[in-house]
Motif scaffolding. Structure first.
Motif, mmCIF file in Angstrom:
data_model
loop_
_atom_site.group_PDB
_atom_site.id
_atom_site.type_symbol
_atom_site.label_atom_id
_atom_site.label_comp_id
_atom_site.label_asym_id
_atom_site.label_seq_id
_atom_site.Cartn_x
_atom_site.Cartn_y
_atom_site.Cartn_z
ATOM 1 N N GLY A 1 0.817 -1.201 0.000
ATOM 2 C CA GLY A 1 0.000 0.000 0.000
ATOM 3 C C GLY A 1 0.849 1.248 0.000
ATOM 4 N N ALA A 2 1.968 1.216 0.769
ATOM 5 C CA ALA A 2 2.859 2.373 0.799
ATOM 6 C C ALA A 2 3.495 2.597 -0.566
ATOM 7 N N GLY A 3 3.868 1.492 -1.248
ATOM 8 C CA GLY A 3 4.446 1.619 -2.577
ATOM 9 C C GLY A 3 3.459 2.216 -3.555
ATOM 10 N N LEU A 4 2.214 1.792 -3.481
ATOM 11 C CA LEU A 4 1.180 2.346 -4.335
ATOM 12 C C LEU A 4 0.950 3.809 -3.996
ATOM 13 N N ALA A 5 0.930 4.133 -2.712
ATOM 14 C CA ALA A 5 0.713 5.514 -2.286
ATOM 15 C C ALA A 5 1.772 6.439 -2.881
ATOM 16 N N GLY A 6 3.030 6.012 -2.800
ATOM 17 C CA GLY A 6 4.100 6.839 -3.346
ATOM 18 C C GLY A 6 4.014 6.959 -4.854
ATOM 19 N N ALA A 7 3.675 5.847 -5.541
ATOM 20 C CA ALA A 7 3.585 5.874 -6.996
ATOM 21 C C ALA A 7 2.466 6.795 -7.469
ATOM 22 N N LEU A 8 1.305 6.710 -6.827
ATOM 23 C CA LEU A 8 0.190 7.585 -7.214
ATOM 24 C C LEU A 8 0.527 9.051 -6.957
ATOM 25 N N ARG A 9 1.196 9.304 -5.834
ATOM 26 C CA ARG A 9 1.573 10.686 -5.529
ATOM 27 C C ARG A 9 2.551 11.215 -6.570
ATOM 28 N N GLN A 10 3.510 10.377 -6.990
ATOM 29 C CA GLN A 10 4.463 10.796 -8.012
ATOM 30 C C GLN A 10 3.768 11.119 -9.328
ATOM 31 N N TRP A 11 2.798 10.287 -9.710
ATOM 32 C CA TRP A 11 2.076 10.551 -10.954
ATOM 33 C C TRP A 11 1.274 11.848 -10.844
ATOM 34 N N ILE B 1 -8.153 2.397 -8.140
ATOM 35 C CA ILE B 1 -6.821 2.573 -8.715
ATOM 36 C C ILE B 1 -6.945 2.889 -10.203
ATOM 37 N N ILE B 2 -7.808 2.162 -10.893
ATOM 38 C CA ILE B 2 -7.998 2.389 -12.327
ATOM 39 C C ILE B 2 -8.575 3.774 -12.578
ATOM 40 N N ARG B 3 -9.546 4.198 -11.761
ATOM 41 C CA ARG B 3 -10.138 5.530 -11.920
ATOM 42 C C ARG B 3 -9.106 6.622 -11.692
ATOM 43 N N LEU B 4 -8.281 6.476 -10.674
ATOM 44 C CA LEU B 4 -7.244 7.469 -10.403
ATOM 45 C C LEU B 4 -6.222 7.505 -11.537
ATOM 46 N N ALA B 5 -5.823 6.332 -12.019
ATOM 47 C CA ALA B 5 -4.844 6.262 -13.099
ATOM 48 C C ALA B 5 -5.395 6.881 -14.377
ATOM 49 N N GLU B 6 -6.641 6.588 -14.696
ATOM 50 C CA GLU B 6 -7.262 7.190 -15.880
ATOM 51 C C GLU B 6 -7.332 8.708 -15.736
ATOM 52 N N SER B 7 -7.670 9.163 -14.542
ATOM 53 C CA SER B 7 -7.790 10.601 -14.294
ATOM 54 C C SER B 7 -6.449 11.313 -14.437
ATOM 55 N N LEU B 8 -5.358 10.589 -14.180
ATOM 56 C CA LEU B 8 -4.017 11.160 -14.292
ATOM 57 C C LEU B 8 -3.391 10.885 -15.656
ATOM 58 N N GLU B 9 -4.154 10.271 -16.558
ATOM 59 C CA GLU B 9 -3.667 9.928 -17.892
ATOM 60 C C GLU B 9 -2.394 9.086 -17.816
ATOM 61 N N PRO C 1 -0.273 6.014 -18.684
ATOM 62 C CA PRO C 1 -0.323 5.039 -19.788
ATOM 63 C C PRO C 1 -0.758 3.671 -19.282
ATOM 64 N N VAL C 2 -1.401 2.893 -20.153
ATOM 65 C CA VAL C 2 -1.964 1.615 -19.706
ATOM 66 C C VAL C 2 -0.887 0.653 -19.224
ATOM 67 N N ARG C 3 0.309 0.719 -19.802
ATOM 68 C CA ARG C 3 1.397 -0.139 -19.322
ATOM 69 C C ARG C 3 1.676 0.152 -17.841
ATOM 70 N N GLU C 4 1.752 1.438 -17.495
ATOM 71 C CA GLU C 4 2.045 1.822 -16.120
ATOM 72 C C GLU C 4 0.835 1.616 -15.204
ATOM 73 N N ARG C 5 -0.370 1.612 -15.771
ATOM 74 C CA ARG C 5 -1.542 1.276 -14.944
ATOM 75 C C ARG C 5 -1.434 -0.163 -14.458
ATOM 76 N N ASN C 6 -0.981 -1.037 -15.332
ATOM 77 C CA ASN C 6 -0.762 -2.424 -14.906
ATOM 78 C C ASN C 6 0.250 -2.497 -13.769
ATOM 79 N N GLU C 7 1.302 -1.675 -13.849
ATOM 80 C CA GLU C 7 2.319 -1.677 -12.803
ATOM 81 C C GLU C 7 1.743 -1.196 -11.480
ATOM 82 N N LEU C 8 0.855 -0.201 -11.528
ATOM 83 C CA LEU C 8 0.212 0.274 -10.308
ATOM 84 C C LEU C 8 -0.628 -0.831 -9.684
ATOM 85 N N LEU C 9 -1.354 -1.552 -10.516
ATOM 86 C CA LEU C 9 -2.179 -2.651 -10.014
ATOM 87 C C LEU C 9 -1.316 -3.739 -9.386
ATOM 88 N N LEU C 10 -0.203 -4.066 -10.027
ATOM 89 C CA LEU C 10 0.704 -5.068 -9.481
ATOM 90 C C LEU C 10 1.278 -4.615 -8.144
#
Length: 267
Positions: A7-17, A54-62, A64-73
């Motif tokens: 969760g912390a890794g995802l938190a940091g990744a979303l914040r960076q995006w 996660i998908i909604r946030l990633a789409e909202s931040l545009e 790329p789909v490759r990196e959306r998969n990485e966020l999910l992982l």
């Protein structure tokens, strides 16, 4: 169950995006249909979002789909966006449509490239345009930016190489910053080493776009092509491979160039 470390890794990744896109927490919340408080909790690791969020946030931040998969992982979920090989029969209709578009651009040069600028397909006009390029630059995978700027590529024929080349370099560099990727960063560094130093003064261009001024392929032909480029992509693709395809077309900036392009295709 998702661990706190994931969760912390995802938190940091979303914040960076979000920071990379220069979007506030409030703006992101509005785009994603949630609250600023929820976004804040996600970024601090106090709240772990589900796959749909996660998908909604990633789409909202545009993202790329490759990196959306990485966020999910990162969050412990399986990727949801497929990555279909180009030679898979399921992509045949997409590639057929691309080829039709490329033929439709004739007699003007056009190419389809992937995320890294590697050639997927080209029309006959592009083949005519790059006549004389060193054979080693045309061994797959063919890097179109490298073909354009390499000393054994088109570079010796580009009249305004000192200015136009930097638009190619800056585009690759900007893409590597907007959507971080080590391979794109290395390509930008390589291209930077191939081109002349950046001019201190920016030239004043007349017209609607910075032109590519290119000598004719025949060294005995003193005429010059003046071209502008356009980039097109699939805006709603959910397959990684399709989403990363780009169509680049070289269009004539004047009637003389249009006539010369048509002449290059004559048998």
């Amino acid at each position: 169950m998702i661990s706190e470390s994931a969760g912390a890794g995802l938190a940091g990744a979303l914040r960076q995006w979000r920071v990379r896109r220069r979007v506030s927490q409030l703006e992101l919340a509005v785009r994603a249909g949630t609250t600023q408080r929820h976004v804040s909790f996600i970024e601090s690791g106090r709240s772990v979002p589900g796959r749909a969020m996660i998908i909604r946030l990633a789409e909202s931040l545009e993202v790329p789909v490759r990196e959306r998969n990485e966020l999910l992982l990162t969050a412990g979920f399986a990727p949801v966006y497929p990555q279909t090989p180009l030679d898979d029969p399921r992509l045949a209709p997409i590639l057929a449509a691309l080829d039709q578009i490329l033929r439709g651009h004739l007699p003007y040069p056009a190419v389809a490239v992937d995320r890294y600028g590697d050639l997927v397909s080209a029309n006959a006009a592009f083949d005519a345009l790059i006549a004389g390029v060193a054979p080693h630059l045309l061994v797959p995978p063919v890097s179109v930016p490298r073909v354009l700027l390499h000393p054994q590529g088109l570079a010796p024929r580009i009249v305004n190489l000192d200015t136009w080349a930097w638009h190619v370099v800056d585009h690759v560099r900007a893409e590597s910053v907007r959507n971080p990727d080590d391979r794109l960063r290395r390509l930008a560094d390589e291209l930077t080493g191939l081109v002349p130093p950046r001019p201190r003064e920016t030239p004043h261009h007349v017209g609607f776009a910075v032109p590519l001024r290119l000598r004719a392929p025949d060294p005995d032909d003193s005429r010059e092509l003046t071209l502008v480029t356009t980039l097109t992509h699939f805006g709603t693709a959910t397959d990684v491979t399709v989403a990363e395809l780009r169509l680049e077309a070289f269009l004539p900036a004047d009637e003389a160039t249009a006539a010369l392009l048509a002449e290059l295709l004559k048998p």
